[in-house]
Scaffold this motif. Sequence first.
Motif, PDB file in Angstrom:
ATOM      1  N   THR A   1      34.350  19.598 130.054  1.00  0.00           N
ATOM      2  CA  THR A   1      33.993  18.233 129.682  1.00  0.00           C
ATOM      3  C   THR A   1      34.102  17.304 130.876  1.00  0.00           C
ATOM      4  O   THR A   1      34.715  17.639 131.894  1.00  0.00           O
TER       5      THR A   1
ATOM      6  N   ASN B   1      41.666  25.019 123.443  1.00  0.00           N
ATOM      7  CA  ASN B   1      41.277  23.706 123.972  1.00  0.00           C
ATOM      8  C   ASN B   1      42.349  23.261 124.953  1.00  0.00           C
ATOM      9  O   ASN B   1      43.457  22.921 124.545  1.00  0.00           O
TER      10      ASN B   1
ATOM     11  N   LYS C   1      37.138  23.225 126.544  1.00  0.00           N
ATOM     12  CA  LYS C   1      37.000  23.386 125.103  1.00  0.00           C
ATOM     13  C   LYS C   1      36.439  24.780 124.800  1.00  0.00           C
ATOM     14  O   LYS C   1      35.813  25.415 125.632  1.00  0.00           O
TER      15      LYS C   1
ATOM     16  N   ASN D   1      43.064  19.465 120.903  1.00  0.00           N
ATOM     17  CA  ASN D   1      41.644  19.116 120.845  1.00  0.00           C
ATOM     18  C   ASN D   1      41.390  17.634 121.072  1.00  0.00           C
ATOM     19  O   ASN D   1      40.256  17.178 120.998  1.00  0.00           O
ATOM     20  N   SER D   2      42.455  16.872 121.366  1.00  0.00           N
ATOM     21  CA  SER D   2      42.267  15.451 121.675  1.00  0.00           C
ATOM     22  C   SER D   2      43.312  15.006 122.693  1.00  0.00           C
ATOM     23  O   SER D   2      44.424  15.540 122.734  1.00  0.00           O
ATOM     24  N   GLN D   3      42.930  14.019 123.495  1.00  0.00           N
ATOM     25  CA  GLN D   3      43.854  13.509 124.509  1.00  0.00           C
ATOM     26  C   GLN D   3      45.051  12.823 123.864  1.00  0.00           C
ATOM     27  O   GLN D   3      46.173  12.907 124.362  1.00  0.00           O
ATOM     28  N   SER D   4      44.836  12.143 122.733  1.00  0.00           N
ATOM     29  CA  SER D   4      45.940  11.442 122.078  1.00  0.00           C
ATOM     30  C   SER D   4      47.004  12.429 121.595  1.00  0.00           C
ATOM     31  O   SER D   4      48.203  12.149 121.679  1.00  0.00           O
ATOM     32  N   ARG D   5      46.568  13.564 121.095  1.00  0.00           N
ATOM     33  CA  ARG D   5      47.512  14.596 120.656  1.00  0.00           C
ATOM     34  C   ARG D   5      48.319  15.112 121.844  1.00  0.00           C
ATOM     35  O   ARG D   5      49.532  15.266 121.762  1.00  0.00           O
TER      36      ARG D   5
ATOM     37  N   GLN E   1      38.573  18.646 130.594  1.00  0.00           N
ATOM     38  CA  GLN E   1      39.175  19.455 129.542  1.00  0.00           C
ATOM     39  C   GLN E   1      38.338  20.714 129.364  1.00  0.00           C
ATOM     40  O   GLN E   1      37.131  20.705 129.591  1.00  0.00           O
TER      41      GLN E   1
END
Length: 298
Positions: A243, A4, A249, A140-144, A247
Amino acid sequence: MFSNLIIYRIAPGWAPDLQTMEQALAKTPFQECGATQERSSGWVPPRGEAHGALVESVGGQWILRFMSEVKKIPSQVLQRRVDEKAARIEKETGRKPGKKEHKDLKEEAKLDLLPMAFASRAATWVWIDPKSNTLVVDANSQSRADEIVSLLVECLPGLALALLDTQTSPQAAMAHWLKEQEPPAGFSIDRECELKSPDESRATVRYGRHPLDIAEVQEHIQAGKLPTRLAMSWDDRVSFVLTEGLQLKKVAFLDTVFEGLAQDDGGFDADVAIATGELSKLIPDLIEALGGEGRAYL
């Protein structure tokens, strides 16, 4: 490795140096959570060797690994402990704890339970290509990704990062490719897609393992629905889902990538060389398919 991808550009002016980076990351190594600690994070050796280097260079590509550990207490377990404490106070004093005291009881209950809580770990790969000024976070996430990027910017003087930006938005490009059934050169459209209405209804249509070269898909787009995800392949070598936020995935390397390789051509260095070798070609082709980069300083 690398499933990802969230892609950043490194602003000009940063002079990367392996030794300096190693010393900077060594200031925030990963340590497991203490008895009453909810969360811990830091850098670990990418090769998985104890006391190994925190930055590995393979063919000029730099690889880092970020580790986080979180202790989770089930909400019902925590509430039960709070209720027990509140009931004890009411029995001993004849009064019910107030709102502020109840909040303090919750913190006390959490400290009681944390030493017995199950700890889960998650590792995240970071790839830096110093020559192309590219940094990729396998999150797998923007916050991470934001958490990791913020830590890097804080510990590495002169490092400035911006999310990859293109002249054509991924959503507009995906809509065009689906409507015209004309993917960009070097790419093909696969069998997964999500279309969503931009209005308040947020009506959503999903296709999985389904051909997308059908009139129904074009009709949804003509009716105003926009793609938020589209499965694609590049050069018959890498498959991924693009996406609306640019991103990548579900990145997977196809069989053609491994043709001619012996079964024992594995290990950390081989994995890094294969992944970065393919992705360092895919990313520029994807940027070109999206009209080139959009940020002025690039």
